[in-house]
Design an enzyme around this catalytic site. Structure first.
Site, PDB file in Angstrom:
ATOM      1  N   ASP A  53       0.685  -1.066  -0.234  1.00 12.88           N
ATOM      2  CA  ASP A  53      -0.103   0.333  -0.016  1.00 12.88           C
ATOM      3  C   ASP A  53       0.610   0.899   0.306  1.00 12.88           C
ATOM      4  O   ASP A  53       0.355   2.401  -0.497  1.00 12.88           O
ATOM      5  CB  ASP A  53      -0.942   0.147   1.466  1.00 12.88           C
ATOM      6  CG  ASP A  53      -1.864  -1.061   0.750  1.00 12.88           C
ATOM      7  OD1 ASP A  53      -1.820  -1.925   0.173  1.00 12.88           O
ATOM      8  OD2 ASP A  53      -2.354  -1.648   2.156  1.00 12.88           O
ATOM      9  N   ASP A  57       0.463   4.133  -2.863  1.00  8.02           N
ATOM     10  CA  ASP A  57       0.243   5.455  -2.048  1.00  8.02           C
ATOM     11  C   ASP A  57       1.552   6.112  -2.717  1.00  8.02           C
ATOM     12  O   ASP A  57       1.247   7.444  -3.567  1.00  8.02           O
ATOM     13  CB  ASP A  57       0.571   6.055  -0.715  1.00  8.02           C
ATOM     14  CG  ASP A  57      -0.709   4.840  -0.230  1.00  8.02           C
ATOM     15  OD1 ASP A  57      -2.007   4.862  -0.579  1.00  8.02           O
ATOM     16  OD2 ASP A  57      -0.568   4.642   0.893  1.00  8.02           O
ATOM     17  N   GLU A 132      -8.554   5.903  15.759  1.00  4.04           N
ATOM     18  CA  GLU A 132      -9.504   5.022  16.328  1.00  4.04           C
ATOM     19  C   GLU A 132      -7.984   4.570  15.135  1.00  4.04           C
ATOM     20  O   GLU A 132      -7.472   4.883  14.528  1.00  4.04           O
ATOM     21  CB  GLU A 132     -10.501   5.512  15.057  1.00  4.04           C
ATOM     22  CG  GLU A 132     -11.318   5.626  16.066  1.00  4.04           C
ATOM     23  CD  GLU A 132     -12.828   6.032  14.407  1.00  4.04           C
ATOM     24  OE1 GLU A 132     -13.295   5.334  13.858  1.00  4.04           O
ATOM     25  OE2 GLU A 132     -13.833   6.666  14.864  1.00  4.04           O
ATOM     26  N   LYS A 134      -7.343   2.252  11.715  1.00  4.17           N
ATOM     27  CA  LYS A 134      -7.088   2.180  10.804  1.00  4.17           C
ATOM     28  C   LYS A 134      -7.029   0.679   9.906  1.00  4.17           C
ATOM     29  O   LYS A 134      -6.167   0.361  10.345  1.00  4.17           O
ATOM     30  CB  LYS A 134      -6.389   3.129   9.737  1.00  4.17           C
ATOM     31  CG  LYS A 134      -6.881   2.741   8.164  1.00  4.17           C
ATOM     32  CD  LYS A 134      -6.060   3.678   7.352  1.00  4.17           C
ATOM     33  CE  LYS A 134      -6.402   3.894   5.904  1.00  4.17           C
ATOM     34  NZ  LYS A 134      -6.722   3.135   5.264  1.00  4.17           N
ATOM     35  N   ASP A 136      -7.149  -3.203   8.362  1.00  5.42           N
ATOM     36  CA  ASP A 136      -6.334  -3.082   7.400  1.00  5.42           C
ATOM     37  C   ASP A 136      -7.545  -3.759   6.847  1.00  5.42           C
ATOM     38  O   ASP A 136      -7.254  -5.341   6.765  1.00  5.42           O
ATOM     39  CB  ASP A 136      -4.991  -4.060   7.646  1.00  5.42           C
ATOM     40  CG  ASP A 136      -4.594  -3.655   5.478  1.00  5.42           C
ATOM     41  OD1 ASP A 136      -5.154  -3.339   5.103  1.00  5.42           O
ATOM     42  OD2 ASP A 136      -3.673  -4.358   5.545  1.00  5.42           O
ATOM     43  N   GLU A 192     -15.054  -2.041   8.647  1.00  7.14           N
ATOM     44  CA  GLU A 192     -14.067  -2.394   8.102  1.00  7.14           C
ATOM     45  C   GLU A 192     -14.203  -4.359   8.548  1.00  7.14           C
ATOM     46  O   GLU A 192     -14.597  -4.238   9.314  1.00  7.14           O
ATOM     47  CB  GLU A 192     -12.702  -1.994   8.820  1.00  7.14           C
ATOM     48  CG  GLU A 192     -11.649  -2.319   7.760  1.00  7.14           C
ATOM     49  CD  GLU A 192     -11.675  -0.992   6.525  1.00  7.14           C
ATOM     50  OE1 GLU A 192     -12.749   0.002   6.616  1.00  7.14           O
ATOM     51  OE2 GLU A 192     -10.642  -1.426   5.939  1.00  7.14           O
ATOM     52  N   TYR A 255     -17.196   1.414  12.587  1.00  9.39           N
ATOM     53  CA  TYR A 255     -16.487   2.834  12.620  1.00  9.39           C
ATOM     54  C   TYR A 255     -17.390   4.181  12.593  1.00  9.39           C
ATOM     55  O   TYR A 255     -17.511   5.374  13.070  1.00  9.39           O
ATOM     56  CB  TYR A 255     -15.602   2.968  12.706  1.00  9.39           C
ATOM     57  CG  TYR A 255     -15.045   2.515  11.271  1.00  9.39           C
ATOM     58  CD1 TYR A 255     -15.623   3.469  10.006  1.00  9.39           C
ATOM     59  CD2 TYR A 255     -14.218   1.561  10.803  1.00  9.39           C
ATOM     60  CE1 TYR A 255     -15.413   2.956   8.955  1.00  9.39           C
ATOM     61  CE2 TYR A 255     -14.179   0.812   9.726  1.00  9.39           C
ATOM     62  CZ  TYR A 255     -14.285   1.946   8.524  1.00  9.39           C
ATOM     63  OH  TYR A 255     -13.890   1.571   6.819  1.00  9.39           O
ATOM     64  N   LYS A 342      -0.736   7.167   8.505  1.00 14.74           N
ATOM     65  CA  LYS A 342      -0.207   5.057   7.973  1.00 14.74           C
ATOM     66  C   LYS A 342       0.992   5.405   8.325  1.00 14.74           C
ATOM     67  O   LYS A 342       1.801   6.475   8.082  1.00 14.74           O
ATOM     68  CB  LYS A 342       0.078   5.434   6.258  1.00 14.74           C
ATOM     69  CG  LYS A 342      -1.652   5.510   5.767  1.00 14.74           C
ATOM     70  CD  LYS A 342      -1.817   4.160   4.821  1.00 14.74           C
ATOM     71  CE  LYS A 342      -3.005   4.680   3.769  1.00 14.74           C
ATOM     72  NZ  LYS A 342      -2.769   3.524   2.866  1.00 14.74           N
ATOM     73  N   CYS A 436      30.795 -17.157 -11.954  1.00 13.99           N
ATOM     74  CA  CYS A 436      29.473 -17.236 -12.119  1.00 13.99           C
ATOM     75  C   CYS A 436      29.625 -18.121 -11.041  1.00 13.99           C
ATOM     76  O   CYS A 436      30.670 -19.439 -11.331  1.00 13.99           O
ATOM     77  CB  CYS A 436      29.145 -18.092 -13.430  1.00 13.99           C
ATOM     78  SG  CYS A 436      27.314 -18.736 -13.220  1.00 13.99           S
ATOM     79  N   CYS A 439      28.896 -22.031 -13.057  1.00 16.68           N
ATOM     80  CA  CYS A 439      29.168 -22.400 -14.299  1.00 16.68           C
ATOM     81  C   CYS A 439      30.612 -22.288 -14.349  1.00 16.68           C
ATOM     82  O   CYS A 439      31.871 -22.251 -14.919  1.00 16.68           O
ATOM     83  CB  CYS A 439      28.933 -21.868 -15.663  1.00 16.68           C
ATOM     84  SG  CYS A 439      28.487 -20.906 -15.762  1.00 16.68           S
ATOM     85  N   CYS A 454      25.791 -13.858 -16.500  1.00 16.80           N
ATOM     86  CA  CYS A 454      26.818 -14.530 -16.670  1.00 16.80           C
ATOM     87  C   CYS A 454      26.741 -15.370 -18.016  1.00 16.80           C
ATOM     88  O   CYS A 454      25.070 -15.482 -18.862  1.00 16.80           O
ATOM     89  CB  CYS A 454      26.411 -15.901 -15.719  1.00 16.80           C
ATOM     90  SG  CYS A 454      27.233 -17.510 -16.819  1.00 16.80           S
ATOM     91  N   CYS A 460      25.268 -22.907 -19.043  1.00 12.89           N
ATOM     92  CA  CYS A 460      24.901 -22.329 -17.701  1.00 12.89           C
ATOM     93  C   CYS A 460      23.738 -23.306 -16.963  1.00 12.89           C
ATOM     94  O   CYS A 460      23.335 -22.878 -17.818  1.00 12.89           O
ATOM     95  CB  CYS A 460      25.144 -21.199 -17.296  1.00 12.89           C
ATOM     96  SG  CYS A 460      24.671 -20.743 -15.483  1.00 12.89           S
TER      97      CYS A 460
END
Ligand code: IVH
Length: 713
Positions: A53, A57, A132, A134, A136, A192, A255, A342, A436, A439, A454, A460
């Site tokens: 989130d 945002d 309050e 929040k 989720d 919610e 709420y 938040k 690498c 290999c 590589c 490989c």
């Protein structure tokens, strides 16, 4: 823990735009719009977000800032104009009596204080706030008449949502009949719906078990599992079968009340009142006299939130007095009397054990930090992404550093900082590998790129396995029943080396086959054996993939620079594999938006006899090697009477876009005039056109905006 203050972020966003011209701004707006729309779709429709989130945002704020700076470039269908959410099919749509608005949000204390200053200025006096949590989850609006629950509707697009009454009635904490008798005859209560962390863990584990039993591979299971409790709650509420919803123990906090009859003078009293009528109101709310008390509440729950049985992502601060709320009013999208603060993603502190390097399908090297296990946002974290050498340099990582880890969108955690005060004086700086790890070929880093590669594409092992994994993946051949683990097992057992070998496999060969797999999350080796059912599924999946269209076969081959879009263009242009294989560089490069570098990759690929041999074997196995013309091409009159001007470049060719307009009854024109209905503005559209369109007030559409128009007309 705070690493990048919001102030810095805002300044960064602003200073990024200060030297942008209209053209660059338009390009950026297009990209941001497209990406935000996709994320909205992933979040609201699929309930499977891929970014956090916070990240969402930030993208939205970036777009908002750009649109403020260049108002004429703001697209009519911009995600900034959306209250949020999407409506799902299969439910009756109900218009909200009071629109379901979202809340303005902030991550900074300073902006929060500005909210209070603004309020005091408008009201001419100080005001009290209710703080309050929040929650989720998903917003719900429930209507009660004469004490009975009559309807529950999701937020949808804020104006109308899905009628999910039957599902909501299964939630035990939502009363179907109210207690007491002093409630209004009719009112709406908002809240919610969410899922407790424990329920989420239990149900996700059950889902995992049942998918395992069906023979699904770990990787595919990981895709199917819900990413977090919010997704699970959202997926559950949209189920058609209420009995299944009932099994999933959703919960709810209420709420906010909307009623024509007054209930109380303040929000605080109305919450208390709602609790008396039988609603579940959270215990964690508080009346605050000033910003100091508000800030103390925020700080308290930043610490305590990990002890709650459910997830919260911030605190909502609401003006307490209803008359004052009324005086402050609303903007187009949000109430002025409320704001949400938040929390930043949770961070944990732990020790860096070692850095290992993974080799990907394209040979790209990804460094991974192996950490001393630590609990973060309720789960144990042992590994974190480091992305590339620059990231290690940026963090200035040293051996055995104490690091800060953060979870971005519940996906893979990342290291966001180092506690240098804890560093041992003699600790060695981490240096990047030169060979690498698989290999031992010397790694290369192309100019201007951040990633090491590589170059040993042909030998490989992870690159070969990676190619096979790409081939079977959902967007390529989509071979059901076969996942990365099995492919890797088959490769390491020597049963397959190229894609063509896949189609020679038999059920007898696969049935009972034993191989080892490595769990990427903890590096543990596990023994697996294929059951008869899985073996059959693989063969059936391979057979079914013979119907996959040519353009996806072309994409599945994994030719460098040939992604889905290029594959589509090549398929449309050449019609079949033979034509493409025999085309020369110039012919290929002359196709709109293909260019020489892609043409070079293609001719080099087809010049290799081994590749040609594989393609011939695939053709013999029955894979689609030519475009099938669909005689039932969708035609409609959706756009009839409307004129369009297509300008700039798009993910499909301009001709394809024009054809789409014609096939749906629209008319293409070549110049801007007053009578033009829409200008479809792609990338690299000339600024003159934009200016003229603006003067004549022609409606601008982005590519995705046009697709939406088509889908919704
Ligand atoms: S009040 C007009 N209070 O946050 C005021 N919302 O970003 C409406 N949310 O859509 C919202 N906890 O889904 C409010 N205690 C709370 C909340 C809350 C979570 C959600 C809600 C809303 C979104 C706004």
């Amino acid at each position: 823990m705070q690493f990048a203050s919001d102030k810095i972020l805002t300044i960064e966003i602003r200073s990024l735009f200060c030297c942008m011209n209209q053209y660059e701004a338009k390009e950026k707006i297009d990209t941001l719009t497209k990406s935000l729309k996709r994320h909205n779709y992933d979040y609201y429709t699929l309930s499977q977000p891929v970014i956090s989130d916070t990240e969402f945002d930030l993208l939205l704020k970036e777009l908002e800032a750009l649109e403020n700076e260049f108002p004429s470039l703001a697209l009519p269908d911009s995600p900034t104009q959306k209250v949020g959410g999407d409506i799902t099919k299969n439910f009756i749509q109900v218009r909200h009596r009071y629109p379901m608005l979202s809340l303005g949000n902030t991550y900074s204390e300073e902006e929060l204080r500005e909210f209070d200053t603004r309020n005091q200025k408008s009201l001419g006096s100080a005001c009290e706030y209710v703080c309050e949590l929040k929650f989720d989850g998903l917003a719900i609006s429930i209507t009660y008449e004469n004490g009975l629950l009559i309807r529950a509707v999701t937020r949808g697009d804020g104006v109308q949502g899905d009628d999910v009454t039957a599902n909501v009635k299964t939630i035990k904490s939502i009363p179907q009949t109210l207690t007491g008798d002093n409630y209004p005859d009719r009112f709406e209560i908002r809240g919610e719906i969410f899922m407790h962390r424990k329920t989420f863990d239990k149900l996700n584990a059950q889902l995992r078990e049942s998918l395992l039993k069906q023979g699904m591979e770990e990787e595919k299971i990981a895709e199917r599992l819900y990413k977090n409790p919010r997704n699970f709650a959202s997926g559950t509420l949209k189920l058609q079968d209420s009995k299944e919803v009932a099994k999933r123990s959703l919960d709810a906090f209420l709420y906010f009340i909307y009623s024509d009859e007054p209930i109380a003078d303040t929000h605080y009293e109305s919450l208390k009142q709602a609790a008396k009528w039988g609603f579940r109101v959270s215990d964690h709310f508080q009346l605050c006299k000033n910003m100091e008390e508000v800030w103390a509440f925020i700080k308290k729950y930043d610490k305590e939130r990990s002890n709650l049985s459910y997830e919260i992502d911030g605190v909502v601060i609401k003006v307490n007095n209803y008359l004052q709320q009324e005086e402050l009013g609303f903007t187009a999208k949000t109430p002025r009397w409320a704001i949400s603060y938040k929390y930043k993603a949770e961070t944990a502190v732990t020790l860096l054990n070692e850095i290992t390097f993974q080799v990907g399908r394209t040979g790209a090297i990804t460094p991974v930090a192996n950490l001393k296990p630590v609990i973060l946002a309720g789960t144990t974290v042992k590994r974190a992404s480091l992305y590339n050498a620059d990231e290690i340099e940026r963090l200035d990582l040293h051996e055995s550093d104490v690091v800060f880890v953060e979870k971005g969108g519940e996906i893979i955690p990342k290291i966001v900082g180092v506690d240098k005060s804890k560093r041992n004086l003699f600790a060695k700086k981490i240096t990047y590998i030169t060979l690498c790890p698989e290999c031992k070929t010397e790694l290369i880093r192309k100019e201007g790129e951040v990633v090491h590669y590589c170059p040993n594409e042909a030998n490989c092992p992870p690159q070969l396995i990676g190619k096979l994994e790409h081939f079977i993946s959902r967007r390529a051949m989509n071979i059901d029943g076969l996942g990365g683990e099995t492919v890797s097992g088959l490769f390491r057992k020597g049963l397959i080396q190229s894609y063509a070998d896949l189609y020679d496999l038999t059920t007898d060969q696969l049935n009972g086959l034993e191989f080892e797999t490595r769990d990427e999350t903890n590096g543990k080796i596990r023994k697996r054996s294929l059951k008869e059912k899985s073996a059959e599924n693989i063969i059936n999946g391979l057979n079914a993939s013979k119907k996959v269209p040519f353009e996806r076969v072309l994409f599945a081959l994994g030719i460098r620079m040939v992604g889905e879009t290029v594959a589509k263009k090549l398929a449309a242009h050449f019609g079949n594999m033979q034509n493409l294989m025999h085309a020369d560089k110039e012919q290929i490069a002359s196709i709109h938006e293909i260019g020489e570098r892609i043409a070079q990759q293609l001719t080099a690929y087809f010049a290799d006899a081994e590749n040609v041999e594989i393609i011939n074997r695939l053709a013999k196995s029955g894979l689609q090697m030519q475009v099938l013309v669909d005689p039932n091409e969708v035609r409609s009159k959706k756009l009839s009477g409307k004129t369009f001007l297509v300008s700039g470049t798009f993910s499909i060719s301009r001709d394809e876009l024009k054809k789409l307009i014609e096939n749906n009854g629209g008319r293409n024109v070549n110049s801007i005039s007053k009578s033009l209905d829409y200008l479809i503005a792609g990338e690299k559209m000339g600024p003159e056109k934009l200016k003229k369109a603006e003067e004549l007030k022609i409606q601008l559409l982005s590519e995705s905006g046009f697709m939406d128009l088509l889908a919704n007309s």
